[in-house]
Structures are given as structure tokens and as C-alpha cells.
Design a protein around this motif. Structure first.
Motif, PDB file in Angstrom:
ATOM      1  N   THR A 161       0.816  -1.216   0.000  1.00  0.00           N
ATOM      2  CA  THR A 161       0.000   0.000   0.000  1.00  0.00           C
ATOM      3  C   THR A 161       0.851   1.269   0.000  1.00  0.00           C
ATOM      4  N   ALA A 162       2.016   1.216   0.655  1.00  0.00           N
ATOM      5  CA  ALA A 162       2.868   2.407   0.699  1.00  0.00           C
ATOM      6  C   ALA A 162       3.376   2.740  -0.697  1.00  0.00           C
ATOM      7  N   THR A 163       3.780   1.708  -1.451  1.00  0.00           N
ATOM      8  CA  THR A 163       4.231   1.920  -2.827  1.00  0.00           C
ATOM      9  C   THR A 163       3.086   2.472  -3.672  1.00  0.00           C
ATOM     10  N   ALA A 164       1.903   1.854  -3.558  1.00  0.00           N
ATOM     11  CA  ALA A 164       0.751   2.288  -4.346  1.00  0.00           C
ATOM     12  C   ALA A 164       0.459   3.755  -4.071  1.00  0.00           C
ATOM     13  N   SER A 165       0.503   4.105  -2.798  1.00  0.00           N
ATOM     14  CA  SER A 165       0.220   5.476  -2.399  1.00  0.00           C
ATOM     15  C   SER A 165       1.214   6.454  -3.026  1.00  0.00           C
ATOM     16  N   SER A 166       2.499   6.105  -2.980  1.00  0.00           N
ATOM     17  CA  SER A 166       3.471   7.064  -3.519  1.00  0.00           C
ATOM     18  C   SER A 166       3.397   7.129  -5.045  1.00  0.00           C
ATOM     19  N   ILE A 167       3.080   5.998  -5.695  1.00  0.00           N
ATOM     20  CA  ILE A 167       2.924   5.998  -7.153  1.00  0.00           C
ATOM     21  C   ILE A 167       1.754   6.919  -7.564  1.00  0.00           C
ATOM     22  N   LEU A 168       0.622   6.746  -6.873  1.00  0.00           N
ATOM     23  CA  LEU A 168      -0.552   7.549  -7.220  1.00  0.00           C
ATOM     24  C   LEU A 168      -0.304   9.031  -6.941  1.00  0.00           C
ATOM     25  N   ASN A 169       0.378   9.314  -5.827  1.00  0.00           N
ATOM     26  CA  ASN A 169       0.683  10.711  -5.521  1.00  0.00           C
ATOM     27  C   ASN A 169       1.596  11.336  -6.575  1.00  0.00           C
ATOM     28  N   GLU A 170       2.560  10.538  -7.031  1.00  0.00           N
ATOM     29  CA  GLU A 170       3.495  11.011  -8.051  1.00  0.00           C
ATOM     30  C   GLU A 170       2.752  11.341  -9.349  1.00  0.00           C
ATOM     31  N   LEU A 171       1.866  10.436  -9.765  1.00  0.00           N
ATOM     32  CA  LEU A 171       1.093  10.650 -10.985  1.00  0.00           C
ATOM     33  C   LEU A 171       0.188  11.868 -10.833  1.00  0.00           C
ATOM     34  N   HIS A 172      -0.461  11.948  -9.676  1.00  0.00           N
ATOM     35  CA  HIS A 172      -1.408  13.024  -9.426  1.00  0.00           C
ATOM     36  C   HIS A 172      -0.712  14.382  -9.428  1.00  0.00           C
ATOM     37  N   LYS A 173       0.462  14.423  -8.805  1.00  0.00           N
ATOM     38  CA  LYS A 173       1.217  15.677  -8.757  1.00  0.00           C
ATOM     39  C   LYS A 173       1.598  16.148 -10.155  1.00  0.00           C
ATOM     40  N   ALA A 174       1.860  15.183 -11.042  1.00  0.00           N
ATOM     41  CA  ALA A 174       2.235  15.526 -12.419  1.00  0.00           C
ATOM     42  C   ALA A 174       1.030  15.955 -13.249  1.00  0.00           C
TER      43      ALA A 174
END
Ligand code: C2E
Ligand code: MG
Ligand code: MG
Ligand code: MG
Length: 287
Positions: A161-174
Motif C-alpha cells: 500500500t505504501a508503494t501504491a500510495s506514492s505511485i498515485l501521488n506522483e502521478l497526481h502531482k504531475a
């Protein structure tokens, strides 16, 4: 006798399970060959605004132009989305082609709206997923804000879940939009909406199917729409097949609809014609 029957059932179950397993292995091998032969491509299904009747975007769905079996959907090959390596390879094929298609539609002056791709939880086993997606978009010359990723809640379960969270945040920020797919099925915990950068809820088609006749399904759809709006999220109903369903959804305040009522998924080459004919005959009967 009961014992014999029980044993018989176990034997049937075991051979059925073995057959299913062998089938998955066979399909994985076939998909690997199909990918190498570049037989996969996205099928695009439009998402329609229930307020304006216009096309708000498209969802890219993996399709396989099989040399012998014809055009295949994930009904046939969907088991590979559970396998990391193959899901990643297939997802990459779909995203790369979708990005190139979006570039070509924009170059033709066509407004395609937000184009969504699906990610499975297996895709999230790659911590570099966000970087990889953003690089593909950049190589095609399309802005991340033209894109959306659809994830189901299974992504939020389990060890990563931690990886998923950071991946989604990264995409969202972009600038990539995040949609929660098949919402209302599975493990829906409302905290997911709070913990992850979700922009858009896609109401599962199982609730849409009996919307007209089933008061519980109607109540669930209304509750999801209201929840989404209270949180500032867009809502899309999936699997809309009748005008009655679309009308009911519009009255409930649902923003968008997607389904056979409007169009089946079509190849990228057909999308320009869909966009042009849609805007010229102004299908505003919905609103
Ligand atoms: P999904 O993302 O929930 O996609 C919606 C499914 O509903 C699609 O099935 C679509 O063709 C189908 N559909 C569209 N209109 C209607 C309708 O009016 N009625 C009904 N009953 N169904 C409708 P499809 O294309 O077979 O895809 C199945 C699932 O496979 C997708 O569900 C998605 O989870 C997965 N999938 C598809 N492409 C990809 C991909 O590139 N990567 C990953 N990871 N998963 C994918
Ligand atoms: Mg989807
Ligand atoms: Mg769905
Ligand atoms: Mg689904």
C-alpha cells in the motif's frame, strides 16, 4: 455413499482447478506471443457528460486482434492482469499506443477529453510505475493532464500500500487524474477516498444494471453520487445500456455515463469519426 459422493466431488473440483490453471498458463504463453507480434491495441469507449450530452473522454481497454480467433477482449485474456510481468508489458503497450493516439487526435484538432487507462494491482509491483508512465506520455508529447489512470481498490490492500500510495501521488502531482474503478464492489472502505488522491469515482456496472427495478441498487447509486459530490469528485456510471438508466442517472446527479447505449469500444482509427459525428449531430437528448 455420502463419502463416495464427497470424494467424487473433490476429484471433480481438483480436475477443474487443474484445467483452469493449465488454461491460465496457456493463455499467458499466447499473450506473450501476441505481444511480440504486436497484436494488442486499445479499444476506446467514450464517456458521455449527462449534463451536456457531449463526449468527456474515452477509456482505453485492451483488445487483441488475434490472427485466428478474431478480436478478443479481456474475457479471453484478462487472467494475465494478475501476473506482474505480463500485466506490466500489456499495460505498457496500451498506454504507449493510447498516448500516440491522443497526440494524433490533438494534431487533427479533435477534442478527445480525458483518456483513461486501467492499471491492475500487479502493475503496482513496479515501484517505477509512475516514472515509466510519465516518460511514455512525454515521449508521445502529450501532457499528463490529458490522462487518467483507473485503479480498483485491490490496489490499496495487501503489502504494497505504501508503494501504491506514492505511485498515485506522483502521478497526481504531475497532473494525471485518478479514478476509482468498479466502486462499490469488493472491499470499499471509505477511508480509501480520504487516504489516496482520488478525483473520480466509477460506479460499478452491477449497480447500474438493475437501477430501474431494484430500489437497493438505486439507493446505492444515489448514495455514491452524493458522496462523490460532497467530496468534490466526479462520478461516472459504467455499463449504461438503456435510455431509462441514463435518465435516472442524470436525475440522480451523476456526471458521466459510459456503456453500450452510446458506443462499444472502437479502434483508435475510428475515434476521429466518432468525435466528429458526435459533435455534429449534438446528441443533447440526455440533457
Ligand atoms: P473495467 O475497467 O471496469 O471496464 C469496463 C468493462 O465493461 C469493459 O470490459 C467494457 O468493454 C465493458 N462494457 C462497456 N460497456 C458495457 C455495457 O454497456 N454493458 C456491459 N455489461 N459491459 C460494458 P472489457 O473491455 O472486457 O474489460 C474488462 C476489464 O479488464 C476492465 O474492466 C479492466 O479491469 C480490465 N482491463 C482492460 N484493459 C486493461 C488494461 O490495459 N490493463 C489492465 N490492467 N486492465 C485492463
Ligand atoms: Mg476501467
Ligand atoms: Mg469498471
Ligand atoms: Mg471491471
Amino acid at each position: 455413499r455420502a463419502k463416495e459422493q464427497g470424494r467424487g466431488q473433490t476429484a471433480v473440483y481438483t480436475s477443474a482447478a487443474r484445467a483452469a490453471m493449465e488454461r491460465r498458463v496457456t493463455i499467458a504463453r499466447e499473450v506473450r506471443e501476441g505481444l511480440a507480434a504486436r497484436q494488442f491495441r486499445p479499444g476506446y469507449q467514450p464517456r458521455i457528460s449527462l449534463k451536456t450530452g457531449r463526449i468527456a473522454g474515452f477509456e482505453a481497454l485492451a483488445r487483441w486482434q488475434h490472427p485466428a480467433k478474431g478480436l478478443l477482449s479481456p474475457d479471453y485474456f484478462g487472467s494475465v492482469f494478475a501476473e506482474h510481468e505480463l500485466s506490466i508489458a500489456l499495460g505498457e503497450e496500451v498506454i504507449r499506443q493510447a498516448a500516440a493516439d491522443v497526440r494524433s487526435w490533438l494534431d487533427q484538432g479533435l477534442e478527445c477529453g480525458l483518456v483513461a487507462v486501467n492499471l491492475s494491482s500487479a502493475d503496482f509491483s513496479d515501484p517505477g510505475l509512475a516514472v515509466r508512465i510519465l516518460r511514455m506520455l512525454e515521449e508521445a508529447g502529450v501532457h499528463p493532464a490529458c490522462f487518467e489512470v483507473e485503479v480498483t481498490e485491490t490496489v490499496f490492500l495487501g503489502r504494497r500500500t505504501a508503494t501504491a500510495s506514492s505511485i498515485l501521488n506522483e502521478l497526481h502531482k504531475a497532473g494525471v487524474s485518478i479514478a476509482l474503478d468498479d466502486f462499490g464492489t469488493g472491499f470499499t472502505s471509505l477511508t480509501h477516498l480520504k487516504q489516496y488522491p482520488v478525483d473520480h469515482i466509477k460506479i460499478d456496472q452491477s449497480f447500474v444494471q438493475n437501477l430501474i427495478d431494484d430500489r437497493v441498487d438505486a439507493a446505492i447509486v444515489t448514495a455514491i453520487v452524493n458522496l462523490g459530490h460532497a467530496m468534490g469528485l466526479h462520478t461516472t456510471a459504467e455499463g449504461v445500456e438503456t435510455i431509462e438508466q441514463a435518465e435516472r442517472l442524470r436525475k440522480a446527479g451523476c456526471d458521466f455515463a459510459q456503456g453500450r447505449l452510446y458506443a462499444e469500444p472502437r479502434s483508435g482509427a475510428e475515434v476521429p469519426r466518432i468525435i466528429r459525428s458526435w459533435s455534429s449531430d449534438r446528441r443533447t437528448s440526455m440533457g
